[in-house]
Design a protein around this motif. Structure first.
Motif, PDB file in Angstrom:
ATOM      1  N   GLY A 259      40.287  33.399  43.397  1.00 38.95           N
ATOM      2  CA  GLY A 259      39.721  34.173  44.054  1.00 38.95           C
ATOM      3  C   GLY A 259      39.432  35.613  44.356  1.00 38.95           C
ATOM      4  N   CYS A 260      38.774  36.766  44.626  1.00 43.36           N
ATOM      5  CA  CYS A 260      38.534  37.604  45.149  1.00 43.36           C
ATOM      6  C   CYS A 260      38.883  38.055  46.622  1.00 43.36           C
ATOM      7  CB  CYS A 260      37.271  38.949  45.115  1.00 43.36           C
ATOM      8  SG  CYS A 260      37.796  40.773  45.648  1.00 43.36           S
ATOM      9  N   MET A 261      39.900  37.968  47.345  1.00 42.77           N
ATOM     10  CA  MET A 261      40.320  37.842  48.935  1.00 42.77           C
ATOM     11  C   MET A 261      39.566  38.558  49.764  1.00 42.77           C
ATOM     12  SD  MET A 261      43.818  39.428  49.235  1.00 42.77           S
ATOM     13  CE  MET A 261      44.124  39.466  51.548  1.00 42.77           C
ATOM     14  N   HIS A 262      38.220  39.617  49.165  1.00 42.16           N
ATOM     15  CA  HIS A 262      37.518  40.592  50.133  1.00 42.16           C
ATOM     16  C   HIS A 262      36.190  39.999  49.769  1.00 42.16           C
ATOM     17  CE1 HIS A 262      40.846  43.058  50.482  1.00 42.16           C
ATOM     18  NE2 HIS A 262      41.688  42.773  48.961  1.00 42.16           N
ATOM     19  N   CYS A 263      35.934  39.749  48.520  1.00 41.10           N
ATOM     20  CA  CYS A 263      34.531  39.456  47.985  1.00 41.10           C
ATOM     21  C   CYS A 263      34.265  37.682  47.922  1.00 41.10           C
ATOM     22  CB  CYS A 263      33.407  40.497  47.166  1.00 41.10           C
ATOM     23  SG  CYS A 263      34.057  40.071  45.819  1.00 41.10           S
ATOM     24  N   GLY A 264      35.070  37.462  47.107  1.00 43.33           N
ATOM     25  CA  GLY A 264      35.407  35.932  46.948  1.00 43.33           C
ATOM     26  C   GLY A 264      34.714  35.821  45.480  1.00 43.33           C
ATOM     27  N   HIS A 265      34.379  36.518  44.676  1.00 38.71           N
ATOM     28  CA  HIS A 265      34.615  37.112  42.956  1.00 38.71           C
ATOM     29  C   HIS A 265      35.194  36.314  43.049  1.00 38.71           C
ATOM     30  CE1 HIS A 265      33.152  38.112  39.004  1.00 38.71           C
ATOM     31  NE2 HIS A 265      32.094  38.295  39.622  1.00 38.71           N
ATOM     32  N   PRO A 266      35.042  35.448  41.707  1.00 34.43           N
ATOM     33  CA  PRO A 266      36.250  34.649  40.383  1.00 34.43           C
ATOM     34  C   PRO A 266      36.981  36.050  40.392  1.00 34.43           C
ATOM     35  CG  PRO A 266      34.196  34.112  40.093  1.00 34.43           C
ATOM     36  CD  PRO A 266      34.131  34.499  41.093  1.00 34.43           C
TER      37      PRO A 266
ATOM     38  N   GLN B 249      42.433  43.050  40.417  1.00 35.12           N
ATOM     39  CA  GLN B 249      41.984  44.683  41.117  1.00 35.12           C
ATOM     40  C   GLN B 249      40.068  43.474  40.067  1.00 35.12           C
ATOM     41  OE1 GLN B 249      42.027  48.147  39.323  1.00 35.12           O
ATOM     42  NE2 GLN B 249      40.195  48.854  41.136  1.00 35.12           N
ATOM     43  N   CYS B 250      39.479  43.614  41.627  1.00 39.88           N
ATOM     44  CA  CYS B 250      38.056  42.690  41.628  1.00 39.88           C
ATOM     45  C   CYS B 250      37.380  43.268  40.133  1.00 39.88           C
ATOM     46  CB  CYS B 250      37.867  42.121  42.845  1.00 39.88           C
ATOM     47  SG  CYS B 250      36.235  41.499  42.442  1.00 39.88           S
ATOM     48  N   PRO B 251      36.686  42.583  40.034  1.00 40.09           N
ATOM     49  CA  PRO B 251      35.555  43.291  38.616  1.00 40.09           C
ATOM     50  C   PRO B 251      35.122  43.526  39.017  1.00 40.09           C
ATOM     51  CG  PRO B 251      35.739  41.032  38.476  1.00 40.09           C
ATOM     52  CD  PRO B 251      36.569  41.518  39.229  1.00 40.09           C
ATOM     53  N   ALA B 252      34.344  42.434  40.679  1.00 40.74           N
ATOM     54  CA  ALA B 252      32.658  43.291  41.174  1.00 40.74           C
ATOM     55  C   ALA B 252      33.383  43.999  42.494  1.00 40.74           C
ATOM     56  CB  ALA B 252      32.288  41.880  42.073  1.00 40.74           C
ATOM     57  N   CYS B 253      34.260  44.266  42.767  1.00 39.46           N
ATOM     58  CA  CYS B 253      34.423  44.657  45.029  1.00 39.46           C
ATOM     59  C   CYS B 253      35.342  45.944  44.135  1.00 39.46           C
ATOM     60  CB  CYS B 253      33.940  44.200  46.014  1.00 39.46           C
ATOM     61  SG  CYS B 253      35.968  43.738  45.994  1.00 39.46           S
ATOM     62  N   HIS B 254      36.239  45.956  43.366  1.00 37.75           N
ATOM     63  CA  HIS B 254      37.305  46.477  42.908  1.00 37.75           C
ATOM     64  C   HIS B 254      38.317  46.687  43.984  1.00 37.75           C
ATOM     65  CE1 HIS B 254      34.950  47.827  39.394  1.00 37.75           C
ATOM     66  NE2 HIS B 254      33.963  48.247  40.365  1.00 37.75           N
TER      67      HIS B 254
HETATM   68 ZN   LIG Z   1      35.675  41.772  44.717  1.00 37.10          ZN
END
Ligand SMILES: [Zn+2]
Length: 142
Positions: free
Chosen positions: A46-53, A31-36
């Protein structure tokens, strides 16, 4: 046939594990810490939606399954030992996450796009591990 799946190991432990019912699979997401949003597989860099590590992101298990998008019958084994014919499908396992999977039904007449599938553990020939297959949700509940 009642094989004790709980004593077996997952073939792909980074992707799924046996659920509490001893037959279904839970899929492992990050679960992405940035976009959830959820990413799969969980060990992606990295997040496959927003690229956040996502190196320190939380890993979450969700009941494996999703929506069947499309499917095709394979009349020739893709790998040695694979039964033929077999049916492969694209399954949306989370929002904007689509994975290819094997669907364990006898023929395509049991399938239609948009139906809900559940992931279940399938014992492998080796006898000490299980793989993942998808079945129609109503069949899994039987
Ligand atoms: Zn994300």
């Amino acid at each position: 046939m009642t094989q004790d799946l709980t004593s077996m190991k997952p073939q792909r432990p980074s992707l799924y594990r046996l659920a509490a019912d001893g037959r279904s699979l839970d899929f492992l997401f990050t679960q992405c810490p940035a976009c959830h949003a959820l990413s799969f597989p969980a060990n992606a860099p990295g997040c496959m939606h927003c690229g956040h590590p996502t190196a320190d992101a939380e890993q979450v298990a969700r009941p494996g399954g999703g929506t069947l998008l499309e499917y095709v019958t394979l009349h020739v084994p893709l790998v040695p030992g694979m039964p033929a014919p077999s049916i492969a499908g694209d399954i949306r396992i989370a929002e904007q996450v689509v994975e290819e999977g094997v669907i364990a039904v006898d023929d395509e007449s049991a399938l239609q796009p948009g139906m809900t599938l559940r992931a279940v553990a399938v014992p492998l020939a080796s006898g000490d591990s299980y793989g993942c297959a998808f079945v129609p949700a109503q069949e899994a509940a039987r």
